[in-house]
Design an enzyme around this catalytic site. Structure first.
Site, PDB file in Angstrom:
ATOM      1  N   HIS A   1      52.582 -53.299   2.372  1.00 55.27           N
ATOM      2  CA  HIS A   1      53.416 -54.491   2.213  1.00 55.27           C
ATOM      3  C   HIS A   1      52.987 -55.255   0.961  1.00 55.27           C
ATOM      4  O   HIS A   1      51.801 -55.527   0.773  1.00 55.27           O
ATOM      5  CB  HIS A   1      53.265 -55.415   3.431  1.00 55.27           C
ATOM      6  CG  HIS A   1      53.970 -54.904   4.650  1.00 55.27           C
ATOM      7  ND1 HIS A   1      53.690 -55.354   5.917  1.00 55.27           N
ATOM      8  CD2 HIS A   1      54.962 -53.967   4.785  1.00 55.27           C
ATOM      9  CE1 HIS A   1      54.462 -54.721   6.787  1.00 55.27           C
ATOM     10  NE2 HIS A   1      55.242 -53.886   6.127  1.00 55.27           N
TER      11      HIS A   1
ATOM     12  N   ARG B   1      56.200 -44.721   6.471  1.00 55.25           N
ATOM     13  CA  ARG B   1      57.648 -44.850   6.523  1.00 55.25           C
ATOM     14  C   ARG B   1      58.259 -43.449   6.561  1.00 55.25           C
ATOM     15  O   ARG B   1      57.647 -42.484   6.088  1.00 55.25           O
ATOM     16  CB  ARG B   1      58.178 -45.601   5.299  1.00 55.25           C
ATOM     17  CG  ARG B   1      57.666 -47.040   5.146  1.00 55.25           C
ATOM     18  CD  ARG B   1      58.266 -47.664   3.890  1.00 55.25           C
ATOM     19  NE  ARG B   1      57.851 -49.058   3.709  1.00 55.25           N
ATOM     20  CZ  ARG B   1      56.834 -49.452   2.951  1.00 55.25           C
ATOM     21  NH1 ARG B   1      56.107 -48.534   2.279  1.00 55.25           N
ATOM     22  NH2 ARG B   1      56.530 -50.729   2.826  1.00 55.25           N
TER      23      ARG B   1
ATOM     24  N   ARG C   1      55.631 -46.597  13.291  1.00 58.54           N
ATOM     25  CA  ARG C   1      54.981 -47.412  12.248  1.00 58.54           C
ATOM     26  C   ARG C   1      54.630 -48.783  12.823  1.00 58.54           C
ATOM     27  O   ARG C   1      53.531 -49.306  12.591  1.00 58.54           O
ATOM     28  CB  ARG C   1      55.916 -47.543  11.049  1.00 58.54           C
ATOM     29  CG  ARG C   1      55.397 -48.426   9.911  1.00 58.54           C
ATOM     30  CD  ARG C   1      56.316 -48.266   8.709  1.00 58.54           C
ATOM     31  NE  ARG C   1      56.220 -49.344   7.743  1.00 58.54           N
ATOM     32  CZ  ARG C   1      55.355 -49.376   6.732  1.00 58.54           C
ATOM     33  NH1 ARG C   1      54.466 -48.400   6.605  1.00 58.54           N
ATOM     34  NH2 ARG C   1      55.343 -50.375   5.875  1.00 58.54           N
TER      35      ARG C   1
ATOM     36  N   HIS D   1      60.379 -45.529  12.786  1.00 60.08           N
ATOM     37  CA  HIS D   1      59.842 -46.837  12.431  1.00 60.08           C
ATOM     38  C   HIS D   1      59.141 -47.498  13.622  1.00 60.08           C
ATOM     39  O   HIS D   1      58.273 -48.346  13.435  1.00 60.08           O
ATOM     40  CB  HIS D   1      60.948 -47.746  11.889  1.00 60.08           C
ATOM     41  CG  HIS D   1      60.507 -48.571  10.716  1.00 60.08           C
ATOM     42  ND1 HIS D   1      60.144 -48.014   9.505  1.00 60.08           N
ATOM     43  CD2 HIS D   1      60.334 -49.912  10.565  1.00 60.08           C
ATOM     44  CE1 HIS D   1      59.796 -48.977   8.671  1.00 60.08           C
ATOM     45  NE2 HIS D   1      59.890 -50.128   9.293  1.00 60.08           N
TER      46      HIS D   1
ATOM     47  N   TYR E   1      53.378 -58.954  12.917  1.00 60.51           N
ATOM     48  CA  TYR E   1      52.561 -58.235  13.899  1.00 60.51           C
ATOM     49  C   TYR E   1      51.579 -59.158  14.615  1.00 60.51           C
ATOM     50  O   TYR E   1      51.085 -58.809  15.687  1.00 60.51           O
ATOM     51  CB  TYR E   1      51.840 -57.064  13.227  1.00 60.51           C
ATOM     52  CG  TYR E   1      52.825 -56.037  12.738  1.00 60.51           C
ATOM     53  CD1 TYR E   1      53.523 -55.234  13.638  1.00 60.51           C
ATOM     54  CD2 TYR E   1      53.109 -55.895  11.380  1.00 60.51           C
ATOM     55  CE1 TYR E   1      54.464 -54.316  13.204  1.00 60.51           C
ATOM     56  CE2 TYR E   1      54.046 -54.980  10.937  1.00 60.51           C
ATOM     57  CZ  TYR E   1      54.715 -54.191  11.854  1.00 60.51           C
ATOM     58  OH  TYR E   1      55.669 -53.294  11.420  1.00 60.51           O
TER      59      TYR E   1
ATOM     60  N   LYS F   1      57.661 -48.084  -1.115  1.00 56.52           N
ATOM     61  CA  LYS F   1      58.736 -48.897  -1.682  1.00 56.52           C
ATOM     62  C   LYS F   1      58.346 -49.395  -3.070  1.00 56.52           C
ATOM     63  O   LYS F   1      57.191 -49.707  -3.322  1.00 56.52           O
ATOM     64  CB  LYS F   1      59.035 -50.084  -0.766  1.00 56.52           C
ATOM     65  CG  LYS F   1      59.841 -49.725   0.473  1.00 56.52           C
ATOM     66  CD  LYS F   1      60.246 -50.962   1.237  1.00 56.52           C
ATOM     67  CE  LYS F   1      61.135 -50.622   2.422  1.00 56.52           C
ATOM     68  NZ  LYS F   1      61.545 -51.837   3.167  1.00 56.52           N
TER      69      LYS F   1
END
Length: 321
Positions: free
Chosen positions: A280, A155, A257, A254, A289, A186
């Protein structure tokens, strides 16, 4: 064509007068309410029901019809908002016992697929050496940024948080010996991501020239003034670099990514591994994806299979070689 306003049900006329005079809504807003209520009256006539007699089941059927007819979720939500206000007013007037729109929600709009580069485009961008007249140190830095974003799937905040060396204060760093990037993602969750040989080469080239700008700043990626790069600075530089590299679409961080995740999944088919690499918390986030991967496969099929249907046209057998 919408019906003329003078064909409105008297209740609709009273409501429009209410929002115009008592609520003092703008004329354009009143006109939009009128159009939505004309749609409602048309549905009522087809169903053989009066406006006060509309039930929740009618509303659900009409929402399904609008959705099936191609109206967007946002468009349906706006119509329901107008209808909800009308029935709220009818309730206050004592003309309906309950609001048939109260708990009704529009269908959620499908989330667009993330934009990703093709493998060829990503390699073209990562391998781009930069304009011949550019500052070599600037090009080394921007090349390294591109390689880490695409090679590690970081990120933008994880990239800008990297320090040049590991320390107890560092949010992240790259271990050159272990070929791993340690990042703070995150939710303040740490993870380690493998760093490929091309990204390591780019990093070593950048570190060789970084000291001329560094000063006392611990940041891995710094400006010529020695300050840590901001996400906005990197977005601007990457967009400029992608256009200089000859890509048709400006690239943002992004997108690299997304490209990383899509290309790893295309090659491995290992969704769990991609989830771990991206950091994630929930695999449902990563599952987008699989849709992107299927979209890629569908394009390959359409282009290569002699019996494929391309863009809604009839398939045409390819000529024999």
């Amino acid at each position: 064509m919408p019906e003329a306003v003078h064909d409105n049900d008297p209740l609709v006329e009273r409501y429009l007068e209410h929002v115009r005079v008592e609520k003092r809504l703008a004329q354009r807003t009143v006109e939009l309410y009128a159009l939505d209520l004309q749609k409602l009256q048309a549905h009522c006539r087809q169903a053989g029901v009066t406006l006060p007699g509309v039930q929740n089941m009618h509303m659900r059927r009409w929402v399904a019809q609008m959705h099936g007819g191609g109206r967007s979720g946002r468009g349906i939500a706006l119509i329901l908002s107008g209808w909800r206000g009308f029935y709220t007013w009818l309730g206050r007037e004592g003309l309906v016992a309950s609001n048939p729109v109260q708990d009704l929600r529009a269908p959620k709009a499908a989330k667009p697929l993330p934009k990703a580069l093709s493998v060829d485009e990503a390699v073209q961008l990562a391998a781009f050496a930069g304009p011949g007249d550019a500052d070599p140190a600037l090009q080394a830095r921007d090349h390294c940024i591109t390689e880490l974003l695409y090679g590690c799937g970081l990120r933008i905040g994880e990239l800008t948080g990297l320090d040049a060396v590991a320390s107890s204060q560092a949010r992240g760093w790259v271990d050159l010996q272990a070929a791993e990037a340690h990042v703070l993602g995150k939710g303040s969750k740490r993870r380690s991501v493998p760093v490929g040989s091309k990204a390591l080469e780019a990093l070593q080239a950048w570190l060789t020239v970084r000291s001329a700008w560094a000063g006392d700043n611990a940041a891995l990626f710094i400006s010529q003034r020695g300050t840590r790069l901001t996400p906005q600075h990197i977005r601007v530089r990457l967009k400029q670099r992608s256009l200089q590299a000859g890509l048709a679409t400006p690239v943002h961080p992004h997108m690299l990514r997304h490209s990383f995740a899509s290309h790893v999944l295309q090659s491995s088919g290992d969704l769990r591994a991609v989830q771990e690499l991206l950091g994630h918390a929930n695999i449902t986030t990563t599952q987008v994806y699989t849709r992107l991967d299927f979209q890629h496969l569908a394009k390959v099929y359409d282009a290569a299979h002699p019996r494929a249907t391309v863009a809604g046209s009839k398939s045409v057998p390819k000529s024999k070689v």
